[in-house]
Design a protein around this motif. Structure first.
Motif, PDB file in Angstrom:
ATOM      1  N   THR A 151      60.461  56.453  42.601  1.00  0.00           N
ATOM      2  CA  THR A 151      59.551  56.263  41.898  1.00  0.00           C
ATOM      3  C   THR A 151      59.278  57.751  40.611  1.00  0.00           C
ATOM      4  O   THR A 151      59.321  57.201  39.450  1.00  0.00           O
ATOM      5  N   LEU A 152      58.809  58.206  41.676  1.00  0.00           N
ATOM      6  CA  LEU A 152      59.048  59.719  40.683  1.00  0.00           C
ATOM      7  C   LEU A 152      59.796  59.755  39.914  1.00  0.00           C
ATOM      8  O   LEU A 152      59.581  60.962  38.617  1.00  0.00           O
ATOM      9  N   ARG A 153      61.303  59.842  40.484  1.00  0.00           N
ATOM     10  CA  ARG A 153      62.357  60.229  39.815  1.00  0.00           C
ATOM     11  C   ARG A 153      62.809  59.536  38.335  1.00  0.00           C
ATOM     12  O   ARG A 153      62.980  59.761  37.131  1.00  0.00           O
ATOM     13  N   ALA A 154      62.927  58.229  38.850  1.00  0.00           N
ATOM     14  CA  ALA A 154      63.120  57.484  37.794  1.00  0.00           C
ATOM     15  C   ALA A 154      61.444  56.914  36.991  1.00  0.00           C
ATOM     16  O   ALA A 154      62.598  56.883  35.552  1.00  0.00           O
ATOM     17  N   GLY A 155      60.587  57.179  37.185  1.00  0.00           N
ATOM     18  CA  GLY A 155      59.505  57.176  35.811  1.00  0.00           C
ATOM     19  C   GLY A 155      59.197  56.294  35.714  1.00  0.00           C
ATOM     20  O   GLY A 155      58.264  56.164  34.785  1.00  0.00           O
ATOM     21  N   GLN A 156      59.068  55.156  36.569  1.00  0.00           N
ATOM     22  CA  GLN A 156      58.490  53.838  36.592  1.00  0.00           C
ATOM     23  C   GLN A 156      58.955  52.971  38.002  1.00  0.00           C
ATOM     24  O   GLN A 156      59.102  53.704  38.539  1.00  0.00           O
ATOM     25  N   ARG A 157      58.061  51.834  37.868  1.00  0.00           N
ATOM     26  CA  ARG A 157      58.031  51.259  38.857  1.00  0.00           C
ATOM     27  C   ARG A 157      60.095  50.700  40.013  1.00  0.00           C
ATOM     28  O   ARG A 157      60.156  50.209  38.566  1.00  0.00           O
ATOM     29  N   VAL A 158      60.181  51.264  40.809  1.00  0.00           N
ATOM     30  CA  VAL A 158      61.101  50.486  41.480  1.00  0.00           C
ATOM     31  C   VAL A 158      61.230  50.009  42.628  1.00  0.00           C
ATOM     32  O   VAL A 158      62.094  48.504  42.790  1.00  0.00           O
ATOM     33  N   PHE A 159      60.187  49.704  42.651  1.00  0.00           N
ATOM     34  CA  PHE A 159      60.276  48.654  44.715  1.00  0.00           C
ATOM     35  C   PHE A 159      59.476  46.839  43.846  1.00  0.00           C
ATOM     36  O   PHE A 159      58.450  46.614  42.861  1.00  0.00           O
ATOM     37  N   ALA A 160      60.626  45.675  43.804  1.00  0.00           N
ATOM     38  CA  ALA A 160      60.138  45.191  43.794  1.00  0.00           C
ATOM     39  C   ALA A 160      60.446  44.538  42.483  1.00  0.00           C
ATOM     40  O   ALA A 160      59.019  43.919  41.722  1.00  0.00           O
ATOM     41  N   THR A 161      61.308  45.035  42.231  1.00  0.00           N
ATOM     42  CA  THR A 161      61.707  44.511  40.111  1.00  0.00           C
ATOM     43  C   THR A 161      62.513  43.870  40.606  1.00  0.00           C
ATOM     44  O   THR A 161      63.386  43.330  39.239  1.00  0.00           O
ATOM     45  N   GLU A 162      63.400  43.402  41.295  1.00  0.00           N
ATOM     46  CA  GLU A 162      64.282  42.351  41.493  1.00  0.00           C
ATOM     47  C   GLU A 162      63.134  40.809  41.410  1.00  0.00           C
ATOM     48  O   GLU A 162      62.463  40.862  41.499  1.00  0.00           O
ATOM     49  N   ASN A 163      64.624  39.535  40.636  1.00  0.00           N
ATOM     50  CA  ASN A 163      63.513  38.768  40.596  1.00  0.00           C
ATOM     51  C   ASN A 163      63.864  37.810  41.615  1.00  0.00           C
ATOM     52  O   ASN A 163      64.670  38.124  42.578  1.00  0.00           O
ATOM     53  N   LYS A 164      62.031  36.334  42.193  1.00  0.00           N
ATOM     54  CA  LYS A 164      62.149  36.463  43.435  1.00  0.00           C
ATOM     55  C   LYS A 164      62.053  34.825  42.896  1.00  0.00           C
ATOM     56  O   LYS A 164      61.767  34.797  41.328  1.00  0.00           O
ATOM     57  N   SER A 165      62.822  34.158  44.226  1.00  0.00           N
ATOM     58  CA  SER A 165      62.231  32.983  44.030  1.00  0.00           C
ATOM     59  C   SER A 165      60.977  32.547  43.580  1.00  0.00           C
ATOM     60  O   SER A 165      59.996  33.114  44.164  1.00  0.00           O
ATOM     61  N   GLU A 166      60.929  30.543  43.240  1.00  0.00           N
ATOM     62  CA  GLU A 166      59.169  30.394  42.944  1.00  0.00           C
ATOM     63  C   GLU A 166      58.893  30.945  44.749  1.00  0.00           C
ATOM     64  O   GLU A 166      57.702  30.159  44.694  1.00  0.00           O
ATOM     65  N   THR A 167      59.399  30.437  45.430  1.00  0.00           N
ATOM     66  CA  THR A 167      59.227  30.200  46.705  1.00  0.00           C
ATOM     67  C   THR A 167      58.574  31.535  47.521  1.00  0.00           C
ATOM     68  O   THR A 167      57.061  32.284  48.045  1.00  0.00           O
ATOM     69  N   GLU A 168      58.657  32.358  47.067  1.00  0.00           N
ATOM     70  CA  GLU A 168      58.719  34.603  47.752  1.00  0.00           C
ATOM     71  C   GLU A 168      57.365  34.547  46.563  1.00  0.00           C
ATOM     72  O   GLU A 168      56.964  34.948  46.874  1.00  0.00           O
ATOM     73  N   LEU A 169      57.156  34.360  45.262  1.00  0.00           N
ATOM     74  CA  LEU A 169      55.971  33.859  44.180  1.00  0.00           C
ATOM     75  C   LEU A 169      55.232  33.659  44.920  1.00  0.00           C
ATOM     76  O   LEU A 169      54.007  34.604  45.215  1.00  0.00           O
ATOM     77  N   ALA A 170      55.501  32.551  45.111  1.00  0.00           N
ATOM     78  CA  ALA A 170      54.093  32.011  45.265  1.00  0.00           C
ATOM     79  C   ALA A 170      53.456  32.284  46.844  1.00  0.00           C
ATOM     80  O   ALA A 170      52.830  33.033  47.259  1.00  0.00           O
ATOM     81  N   GLU A 171      54.783  33.155  47.876  1.00  0.00           N
ATOM     82  CA  GLU A 171      53.910  33.474  48.924  1.00  0.00           C
ATOM     83  C   GLU A 171      53.322  35.022  48.748  1.00  0.00           C
ATOM     84  O   GLU A 171      51.961  35.209  49.177  1.00  0.00           O
ATOM     85  N   ALA A 172      53.927  35.727  47.755  1.00  0.00           N
ATOM     86  CA  ALA A 172      53.443  36.948  47.645  1.00  0.00           C
ATOM     87  C   ALA A 172      52.065  36.684  47.184  1.00  0.00           C
ATOM     88  O   ALA A 172      51.142  37.549  47.671  1.00  0.00           O
ATOM     89  N   PHE A 173      52.041  35.991  45.939  1.00  0.00           N
ATOM     90  CA  PHE A 173      50.672  35.673  45.659  1.00  0.00           C
ATOM     91  C   PHE A 173      49.605  35.510  46.692  1.00  0.00           C
ATOM     92  O   PHE A 173      48.294  35.648  46.403  1.00  0.00           O
ATOM     93  N   ARG A 174      49.785  34.769  47.168  1.00  0.00           N
ATOM     94  CA  ARG A 174      49.345  33.746  49.259  1.00  0.00           C
ATOM     95  C   ARG A 174      49.171  35.311  49.283  1.00  0.00           C
ATOM     96  O   ARG A 174      47.173  35.376  49.880  1.00  0.00           O
ATOM     97  N   LEU A 175      49.351  35.746  50.405  1.00  0.00           N
ATOM     98  CA  LEU A 175      49.351  37.137  50.488  1.00  0.00           C
ATOM     99  C   LEU A 175      47.747  37.997  49.731  1.00  0.00           C
ATOM    100  O   LEU A 175      47.154  38.866  50.162  1.00  0.00           O
ATOM    101  N   TYR A 176      48.595  38.577  48.871  1.00  0.00           N
ATOM    102  CA  TYR A 176      48.162  39.313  47.544  1.00  0.00           C
ATOM    103  C   TYR A 176      46.038  38.632  47.346  1.00  0.00           C
ATOM    104  O   TYR A 176      45.099  39.559  47.680  1.00  0.00           O
ATOM    105  N   LEU A 177      46.312  37.291  47.019  1.00  0.00           N
ATOM    106  CA  LEU A 177      44.782  36.696  47.120  1.00  0.00           C
ATOM    107  C   LEU A 177      43.411  37.499  48.440  1.00  0.00           C
ATOM    108  O   LEU A 177      43.161  37.295  48.374  1.00  0.00           O
ATOM    109  N   GLY A 178      44.556  36.784  49.392  1.00  0.00           N
ATOM    110  CA  GLY A 178      43.873  36.689  50.844  1.00  0.00           C
ATOM    111  C   GLY A 178      43.710  38.670  51.524  1.00  0.00           C
ATOM    112  O   GLY A 178      42.148  38.037  51.510  1.00  0.00           O
ATOM    113  N   ALA A 179      44.201  38.746  51.096  1.00  0.00           N
ATOM    114  CA  ALA A 179      44.018  40.172  51.321  1.00  0.00           C
ATOM    115  C   ALA A 179      42.961  41.198  50.685  1.00  0.00           C
ATOM    116  O   ALA A 179      42.205  41.727  51.145  1.00  0.00           O
TER     117      ALA A 179
END
Length: 348
Positions: A117-145
């Motif tokens: 990330t420091l070399r790129a000067g921008q976010r590099v983690f988890a920038t790939e396209n995700k399925s709706e299921t993956e996005l929903a699970e990430a959103f659920r975990l985020y809200l819960g945490a």
């Protein structure tokens, strides 16, 4: 608030260097649901290892280490949850952090991309396209945490603001799970509230903390980054005695925060207060470390120095402020249009 490196002993160096070992233990304990196996009454090491599927000898070494760390107690042949574990790691506890631990598994991977990330000067983690299921699970975990942490921090925040008038209305912008509003409405039974967040957050089913307060609660589905959002525009100007922005500004750029603050100010009553609760880059080492967390996991978020937020608010007409460090590491910045509003009157 001293930094973890303020102590120049080798022990301090070693503890900081090997901190990942402690977090690895916590994450594994949640992954195998250790305290579901141990139970409140405790179990023998042989039973625990058998149920989880660990080698008996290696598993017992792990359990004995947990005792030394203060995560388990040993009574006779039985291992039991320690006081710390009963508070944060057992499901029956009101302060259980299970979703936080599950979400941290994801965040641990993002921190492995710090150099890239420091070399790129921008976010590099988890920038790939995700399925709706993956996005929903990430959103659920985020809200819960976020909910688990907010439920604990809310008590600190509302204790810090002191007495309030007998009646009023609070607007929570970026209310998330509603943990801050629930704690507020429980403390102030004659106040009403407006919950404000993105439509997908409002429409989620993760608001059980707010169910007891339905008669005093209204909802606003909006996006404050959209200047023409009709639902937020429909909220009454100068209609709210308290306006809360909790853990919101660190997700946005400075330009976006200017717009959000201006809209928040427009909804704050003439004698009202604007509350910004967050991690700030100049308020201890946790705020500085959180800035790297934003670098890794957002596209334009960062932590801000208090002075920058104070200047933003002053340009919107809120020229007076108090900054208070909260016990768990975050900071409450209270802003008002006048000094008299900021400091008084006192209510009983």
């Amino acid at each position: 608030m001293s930094s973890p490196f303020a102590d120049d002993s080798f022990a301090a160096f070693s503890d900081c260097l090997t901190g990942y070992r402690l977090s690895s233990i916590l994450l594994l304990m949640e992954e195998v649901a250790l305290f579901d196996v141990v139970g409140e009454q405790g179990e023998t090491g042989e039973t625990i290892c058998s149920r989880i599927g660990w080698d008996r000898a290696y598993g017992k070494r792990f359990l004995d280490c947990l005792c030394r760390l203060g995560l388990l107690d040993l009574e006779g042949a039985s291992y039991l949850p320690s006081r710390f574990s009963r508070t944060f790691l057992c499901r029956r506890s009101a302060a259980f952090q299970g979703q936080t631990l599950a979400f941290e598994q994801h965040l641990h991977r993002s921190w492995q991309q710090l150099g890239a990330t420091l070399r790129a000067g921008q976010r590099v983690f988890a920038t790939e396209n995700k399925s709706e299921t993956e996005l929903a699970e990430a959103f659920r975990l985020y809200l819960g945490a976020m909910d688990e942490a907010a439920a604990l921090r809310a008590e600190e925040l509302w204790q810090a603001i002191g007495p309030l008038p007998p009646r009023g209305c609070i607007l929570d912008i970026g209310a998330g799970s509603g943990a801050f509003l629930a704690a507020f409405l429980r403390r102030h039974p004659t106040w009403s509230a407006m919950y404000c967040d993105l439509p997908q957050v409002v429409d989620s089913s993760n608001h059980p903390r707010l169910d007891p307060f339905a008669s005093r609660l209204s909802w606003c589905r909006c996006n404050l980054l959209d200047a023409g959002d009709p639902e937020f525009a429909a909220l009454p100007s100068s209609g709210y005695d308290l306006v809360l922005l909790s853990n919101l500004i660190h997700c946005q750029s400075a330009e976006e925060n200017e717009r959000i603050l201006q809209r928040a100010v427009e909804k704050t009553a003439a004698e009202g207060k604007l509350l910004i609760h967050d991690f700030f880059s100049d308020c201890g080492w946790r705020g500085a470390l959180y800035d790297l967390h934003m670098m890794l996991n957002t596209y334009n978020g960062r932590t801000y120095p208090v002075e920058e937020c104070v200047d933003m608010a002053a340009r919107c007409g809120f020229g007076y402020h108090i900054s208070q460090a909260l016990h768990s590491g975050s900071t409450l910045l209270t802003l008002a249009r006048s000094e008299s509003v900021l400091y008084g009157p006192t209510y009983t």
